[in-house]
Write a protein that holds these residues in place. Structure first.
Motif, mmCIF file in Angstrom:
data_model
loop_
_atom_site.group_PDB
_atom_site.id
_atom_site.type_symbol
_atom_site.label_atom_id
_atom_site.label_comp_id
_atom_site.label_asym_id
_atom_site.label_seq_id
_atom_site.Cartn_x
_atom_site.Cartn_y
_atom_site.Cartn_z
ATOM 1 N N GLN A 48 0.629 -1.374 -0.038
ATOM 2 C CA GLN A 48 -0.018 -0.097 0.087
ATOM 3 C C GLN A 48 0.982 1.455 -0.137
ATOM 4 N N ASN A 49 1.924 1.392 0.880
ATOM 5 C CA ASN A 49 2.656 2.558 0.894
ATOM 6 C C ASN A 49 3.775 2.529 -0.117
ATOM 7 N N ASN A 50 4.244 1.243 -0.431
ATOM 8 C CA ASN A 50 5.402 0.949 -1.474
ATOM 9 C C ASN A 50 4.917 0.382 -2.746
ATOM 10 N N PRO A 51 4.755 1.181 -3.546
ATOM 11 C CA PRO A 51 3.840 0.422 -4.615
ATOM 12 C C PRO A 51 4.958 -0.396 -5.445
ATOM 13 N N ASN A 52 6.139 -0.557 -5.397
ATOM 14 C CA ASN A 52 7.056 -1.481 -5.917
ATOM 15 C C ASN A 52 7.257 -2.806 -5.250
ATOM 16 N N GLU A 53 6.601 -2.857 -3.922
ATOM 17 C CA GLU A 53 6.259 -4.209 -3.132
ATOM 18 C C GLU A 53 5.237 -4.920 -3.765
ATOM 19 N N ASN A 54 5.491 -6.110 -3.913
ATOM 20 C CA ASN A 54 4.526 -7.041 -4.539
ATOM 21 C C ASN A 54 3.088 -7.157 -3.490
ATOM 22 N N PRO A 55 2.001 -6.826 -4.191
ATOM 23 C CA PRO A 55 0.819 -6.871 -3.215
ATOM 24 C C PRO A 55 0.570 -8.438 -2.889
ATOM 25 N N CYS A 56 0.938 -9.247 -3.234
ATOM 26 C CA CYS A 56 0.613 -10.641 -2.993
ATOM 27 C C CYS A 56 0.668 -10.910 -1.456
ATOM 28 N N ILE A 57 -0.736 -11.415 -1.048
ATOM 29 C CA ILE A 57 -0.815 -11.898 0.283
ATOM 30 C C ILE A 57 -0.660 -13.507 0.702
ATOM 31 N N GLY A 58 -0.325 -14.023 -0.507
ATOM 32 C CA GLY A 58 -0.064 -15.718 -0.295
ATOM 33 C C GLY A 58 -1.563 -16.496 -0.330
ATOM 34 N N ASN A 59 -2.727 -15.734 -0.573
ATOM 35 C CA ASN A 59 -3.854 -16.324 -0.557
ATOM 36 C C ASN A 59 -4.752 -16.171 -1.994
ATOM 37 N N CYS A 60 -3.715 -16.972 -2.918
ATOM 38 C CA CYS A 60 -4.044 -17.003 -4.311
ATOM 39 C C CYS A 60 -5.235 -17.966 -4.858
ATOM 40 N N CYS A 61 -6.220 -17.189 -5.315
ATOM 41 C CA CYS A 61 -7.433 -17.831 -5.916
ATOM 42 C C CYS A 61 -8.002 -17.037 -6.916
ATOM 43 N N LEU A 62 -8.023 -17.676 -8.204
ATOM 44 C CA LEU A 62 -8.651 -16.922 -9.260
ATOM 45 C C LEU A 62 -10.095 -17.103 -9.492
ATOM 46 N N ASP A 63 -10.942 -16.143 -9.501
ATOM 47 C CA ASP A 63 -12.249 -16.299 -9.915
ATOM 48 C C ASP A 63 -12.367 -16.357 -11.270
ATOM 49 N N GLN A 64 -13.775 -16.252 -11.922
ATOM 50 C CA GLN A 64 -13.988 -16.680 -13.245
ATOM 51 C C GLN A 64 -13.419 -15.553 -14.240
ATOM 52 N N GLN A 65 -13.113 -14.205 -13.915
ATOM 53 C CA GLN A 65 -12.634 -13.336 -14.430
ATOM 54 C C GLN A 65 -11.094 -13.397 -14.360
ATOM 55 N N ASP A 66 -10.404 -14.045 -13.893
ATOM 56 C CA ASP A 66 -9.108 -14.261 -13.606
ATOM 57 C C ASP A 66 -8.608 -13.031 -12.715
ATOM 58 N N ILE A 67 -9.623 -12.789 -11.605
ATOM 59 C CA ILE A 67 -8.872 -11.948 -10.857
ATOM 60 C C ILE A 67 -8.720 -12.565 -9.168
ATOM 61 N N CYS A 68 -7.610 -12.414 -8.803
ATOM 62 C CA CYS A 68 -7.259 -13.202 -7.645
ATOM 63 C C CYS A 68 -7.835 -12.537 -6.455
ATOM 64 N N LEU A 69 -8.361 -13.187 -5.643
ATOM 65 C CA LEU A 69 -9.243 -13.092 -4.408
ATOM 66 C C LEU A 69 -8.569 -12.775 -3.306
ATOM 67 N N GLY A 70 -7.194 -12.919 -3.497
ATOM 68 C CA GLY A 70 -6.191 -12.434 -2.338
ATOM 69 C C GLY A 70 -5.996 -10.988 -2.433
ATOM 70 N N CYS A 71 -5.304 -10.580 -3.638
ATOM 71 C CA CYS A 71 -4.799 -9.373 -3.759
ATOM 72 C C CYS A 71 -5.813 -8.483 -4.648
ATOM 73 N N PHE A 72 -6.636 -9.161 -5.352
ATOM 74 C CA PHE A 72 -7.580 -8.482 -6.372
ATOM 75 C C PHE A 72 -7.109 -7.778 -7.508
ATOM 76 N N ARG A 73 -5.750 -8.462 -7.817
ATOM 77 C CA ARG A 73 -5.110 -8.217 -9.220
ATOM 78 C C ARG A 73 -5.697 -9.091 -10.203
ATOM 79 N N HIS A 74 -5.908 -8.652 -11.627
ATOM 80 C CA HIS A 74 -6.130 -9.576 -12.689
ATOM 81 C C HIS A 74 -4.894 -10.609 -12.850
#
Length: 71
Positions: free
Chosen positions: A7-33
């Motif tokens: 959040q404060n460091n945009p270069n830091e990977n926002p992955c929280i290690g709770n990876c699960c893609l929905d039907q639109q290929d959005i990760c329900l952990g970090c909400f990235r496509h």
């Protein structure tokens, strides 16, 4: 709204290690496509900041759906 790491460091990977893609290929952990996840390291700081904004919006949308539209 609290975002995980990055959040404060945009270069830091926002992955929280709770990876699960929905039907639109959005990760329900970090909400990235999926495309954003794959491109993260190659993104500029400005692109990462824009991605964070999209992630926040997706998280709000997801939570609104879960709560029946009222967040």
């Amino acid at each position: 709204m609290n975002m995980p790491s990055g959040q404060n460091n945009p270069n830091e990977n926002p992955c929280i290690g709770n990876c699960c893609l929905d039907q639109q290929d959005i990760c329900l952990g970090c909400f990235r496509h999926l495309d954003e996840i794959l491109a993260w390291r190659a993104m500029s700081e400005v692109e990462q900041q824009a991605c964070h904004a999209k992630m926040r919006q997706r998280k709000c949308t997801h939570l609104a759906k879960l709560s029946g539209g009222a967040v």
